[in-house]
Structures are given as C-alpha cells and as structure tokens.
Motif scaffolding. Structure first.
Motif, PDB file in Angstrom:
ATOM      1  N   LYS A  42       9.713 -64.834  14.429  1.00 51.87           N
ATOM      2  CA  LYS A  42       8.544 -65.643  14.069  1.00 51.87           C
ATOM      3  C   LYS A  42       8.906 -66.762  13.098  1.00 51.87           C
ATOM      4  O   LYS A  42       8.607 -67.941  13.340  1.00 51.87           O
ATOM      5  CB  LYS A  42       7.449 -64.754  13.456  1.00 51.87           C
ATOM      6  CG  LYS A  42       7.058 -63.556  14.304  1.00 51.87           C
ATOM      7  CD  LYS A  42       5.972 -62.736  13.683  1.00 51.87           C
ATOM      8  CE  LYS A  42       6.282 -62.201  12.302  1.00 51.87           C
ATOM      9  NZ  LYS A  42       7.407 -61.222  12.300  1.00 51.87           N
ATOM     10  N   SER A  43       9.554 -66.400  12.005  1.00 48.98           N
ATOM     11  CA  SER A  43       9.920 -67.404  11.004  1.00 48.98           C
ATOM     12  C   SER A  43      10.927 -68.402  11.559  1.00 48.98           C
ATOM     13  O   SER A  43      10.840 -69.608  11.276  1.00 48.98           O
ATOM     14  CB  SER A  43      10.499 -66.726   9.749  1.00 48.98           C
ATOM     15  OG  SER A  43       9.523 -65.913   9.118  1.00 48.98           O
ATOM     16  N   SER A  44      11.848 -67.918  12.368  1.00 48.32           N
ATOM     17  CA  SER A  44      12.837 -68.825  12.963  1.00 48.32           C
ATOM     18  C   SER A  44      12.157 -69.857  13.854  1.00 48.32           C
ATOM     19  O   SER A  44      12.559 -71.020  13.892  1.00 48.32           O
ATOM     20  CB  SER A  44      13.865 -68.025  13.766  1.00 48.32           C
ATOM     21  OG  SER A  44      14.614 -67.166  12.919  1.00 48.32           O
ATOM     22  N   GLU A  58       3.752 -66.001   6.871  1.00 48.23           N
ATOM     23  CA  GLU A  58       3.444 -64.799   6.080  1.00 48.23           C
ATOM     24  C   GLU A  58       2.388 -65.105   5.022  1.00 48.23           C
ATOM     25  O   GLU A  58       2.616 -64.958   3.820  1.00 48.23           O
ATOM     26  CB  GLU A  58       4.715 -64.235   5.443  1.00 48.23           C
ATOM     27  CG  GLU A  58       5.769 -63.798   6.439  1.00 48.23           C
ATOM     28  CD  GLU A  58       5.368 -62.568   7.263  1.00 48.23           C
ATOM     29  OE1 GLU A  58       4.208 -62.129   7.161  1.00 48.23           O
ATOM     30  OE2 GLU A  58       6.217 -62.085   8.026  1.00 48.23           O
ATOM     31  N   LEU A  59       1.219 -65.455   5.462  1.00 49.79           N
ATOM     32  CA  LEU A  59       0.148 -65.853   4.557  1.00 49.79           C
ATOM     33  C   LEU A  59      -0.237 -64.771   3.562  1.00 49.79           C
ATOM     34  O   LEU A  59      -0.367 -65.026   2.369  1.00 49.79           O
ATOM     35  CB  LEU A  59      -1.087 -66.264   5.373  1.00 49.79           C
ATOM     36  CG  LEU A  59      -2.348 -66.590   4.575  1.00 49.79           C
ATOM     37  CD1 LEU A  59      -2.116 -67.790   3.670  1.00 49.79           C
ATOM     38  CD2 LEU A  59      -3.514 -66.851   5.507  1.00 49.79           C
ATOM     39  N   GLY A  89      -2.004 -67.611  16.292  1.00 43.99           N
ATOM     40  CA  GLY A  89      -1.280 -66.598  15.539  1.00 43.99           C
ATOM     41  C   GLY A  89       0.016 -66.223  16.236  1.00 43.99           C
ATOM     42  O   GLY A  89       0.043 -66.025  17.456  1.00 43.99           O
ATOM     43  N   LEU A  90       1.091 -66.159  15.471  1.00 46.51           N
ATOM     44  CA  LEU A  90       2.395 -65.721  15.969  1.00 46.51           C
ATOM     45  C   LEU A  90       2.651 -64.346  15.363  1.00 46.51           C
ATOM     46  O   LEU A  90       2.790 -64.215  14.141  1.00 46.51           O
ATOM     47  CB  LEU A  90       3.468 -66.725  15.569  1.00 46.51           C
ATOM     48  CG  LEU A  90       4.788 -66.739  16.333  1.00 46.51           C
ATOM     49  CD1 LEU A  90       4.557 -66.947  17.816  1.00 46.51           C
ATOM     50  CD2 LEU A  90       5.702 -67.825  15.789  1.00 46.51           C
ATOM     51  N   ILE A  91       2.679 -63.338  16.218  1.00 49.01           N
ATOM     52  CA  ILE A  91       2.683 -61.949  15.776  1.00 49.01           C
ATOM     53  C   ILE A  91       3.937 -61.250  16.265  1.00 49.01           C
ATOM     54  O   ILE A  91       4.452 -61.542  17.340  1.00 49.01           O
ATOM     55  CB  ILE A  91       1.437 -61.216  16.323  1.00 49.01           C
ATOM     56  CG1 ILE A  91       0.154 -61.923  15.889  1.00 49.01           C
ATOM     57  CG2 ILE A  91       1.397 -59.765  15.868  1.00 49.01           C
ATOM     58  CD1 ILE A  91      -1.100 -61.344  16.529  1.00 49.01           C
TER      59      ILE A  91
END
Length: 234
Positions: A40-42, A159-160, A31-33
C-alpha cells in the motif's frame, strides 16, 4: 483523474507491487486496504515519485507522469501525507506549513494556511510550537495540512488513524469529508477497515503486492468472503 496501468514498483531488485491497475475519479475517496507488507505505502510513494517504477504507467489528467520528478508531480496537483508523517520536527507548525507551500506563490501562503487552520483549529493554537513537541494527533493534522499547502487536487494519505485516539480519528475523518465536499480527490491507506469503508466510494484490496479485489466500498462490506478473508470483518 488518476489512472494506474499495470504498475510494478519496488526497491532495487525487490518488487513491492506487481501489475496494479487502479482508476480514481475526481472528487471521490478511494481506500487502499491490505495487511502490512501488502504494498500500500509503496503504491502511494510510487505515485508521488519516491519509489522506483519498474513497469506500467501512471497517468494524471490524461498525461503520463511516470518519469516526472516528485516536485513536478506536486506542481501537477499531487500531494502526499506519508506514513510516519515525516515532519520537520525542529521547525514550527507554521514553518512546516510554509515548506508545504513552497511550490505556490508566496502571496498565497496566508490564505492557504488559514484554510488548513479552519480545517484543524488545534494547529492554530500551536502555530509557533515545534512540530516535534506536538501530540501524535496534532502531528497527523500537520502532516495532512502540510500536504494541503501545495493546493493539490489529489491528496494521498498513508495510515491516517495509526496510533491515534478515537476522538482524533473522528476529527480527521470529518476533515476528509470536508475536503471531498471542496472537490478534492483522496487516496487513503488505512488499517482500520471499518472506518475506511464508512467513508470511501471505492476500495482496492492488496495482498502481497497484487490486487485481489476492486469495487465499490458498499459491495466490499456486503461480500462475506471478502470481508472475512481480507477485511477483518465478520
């Protein structure tokens, strides 16, 4: 499987992520939090080849893929379900899946489509519907399914649960468990820290483009300072 060494990336002169190092082991969920704007998205888009690498290296299966084009990374076994889903809304569900499988031989399409439909039966009921006419939950299923059509060994999902109903989130997380059981490696960006900590093996916490904590998800939940400061848990 994936090794990120001192990664810096961004847009033009702007640096979105600085000096990020992260290792993903086969068959695990990481997980990237972090808060909005943490990078995170980058990070995911840089691994996929869509954001400029400014420094460091990205290794996949021991090979440096830092300079490979996005389609070459897909062929190596990396796929992404991006933030905002980015579906072809004027194409049918089936045609979106077909686009996702373009790097694979045409003879595999039916088998790979059926794998996705077994994972998300609702898509089977909407196969000829336009992607733009789907609900938010159905679009998220399709975005994940489209990525799976490339037969990745690493899938990155951005972003599930954003904007989804709880029952749809439950369905998507069950699908992640199934993918992990099938041997897939997953890198997950998620705002819902409770959910990501319930499924992840490892977590990496970002703040302003830099890593502030890495380790086992169980350790993150049990660290009171980290939980209060970065995870929104008390």
């Amino acid at each position: 499987m994936l090794e990120i060494h001192h990664l810096s990336c961004g847009y033009g002169a702007f640096q979105a992520v600085g000096d990020l190092s992260l290792t993903l082991h086969p068959g695990t969920i990481t997980g990237l939090i972090g808060a909005n704007g943490a990078g995170k998205s980058s990070t995911l888009m840089c691994v996929a080849g869509h954001v400029t690498l400014q420094g460091g290296a990205i290794m996949f299966d021991g090979q440096d893929i830092s300079r490979l084009a996005p389609d070459q990374r897909v062929r190596r076994g990396i796929a992404i379900s991006p933030e905002g889903r980015r579906l072809f809304k004027d194409l049918s569900v089936e045609d979106n899946l077909r686009v996702g499988g373009l790097t694979q031989p045409a003879r595999r399409f039916a088998q790979d489509r059926d794998y996705v439909l077994n994972l998300f039966p609702r898509l089977g009921e909407r196969l000829q519907s336009l992607a733009g006419n789907l609900s938010g939950g159905e679009q998220q299923m399709l975005a994940i399914g489209r990525a799976l059509m490339a037969r990745p060994r690493l899938i990155m999902i951005d972003e599930l649960s954003l904007g989804l109903m709880p029952k749809v989130i439950d369905l998507c997380y069950r699908a992640l468990r199934q993918l992990q059981q099938d041997g897939m490696t997953i890198l997950l960006v998620e705002q819902n820290t409770d959910r990501v900590l319930s499924i992840a093996d490892e977590v990496c916490v970002l703040e302003s483009g830099r890593t502030v904590w890495q380790g086992k998800a169980s350790d993150a939940r049990n660290d009171p300072t980290l939980a209060a400061a970065y995870l929104g848990l008390h």
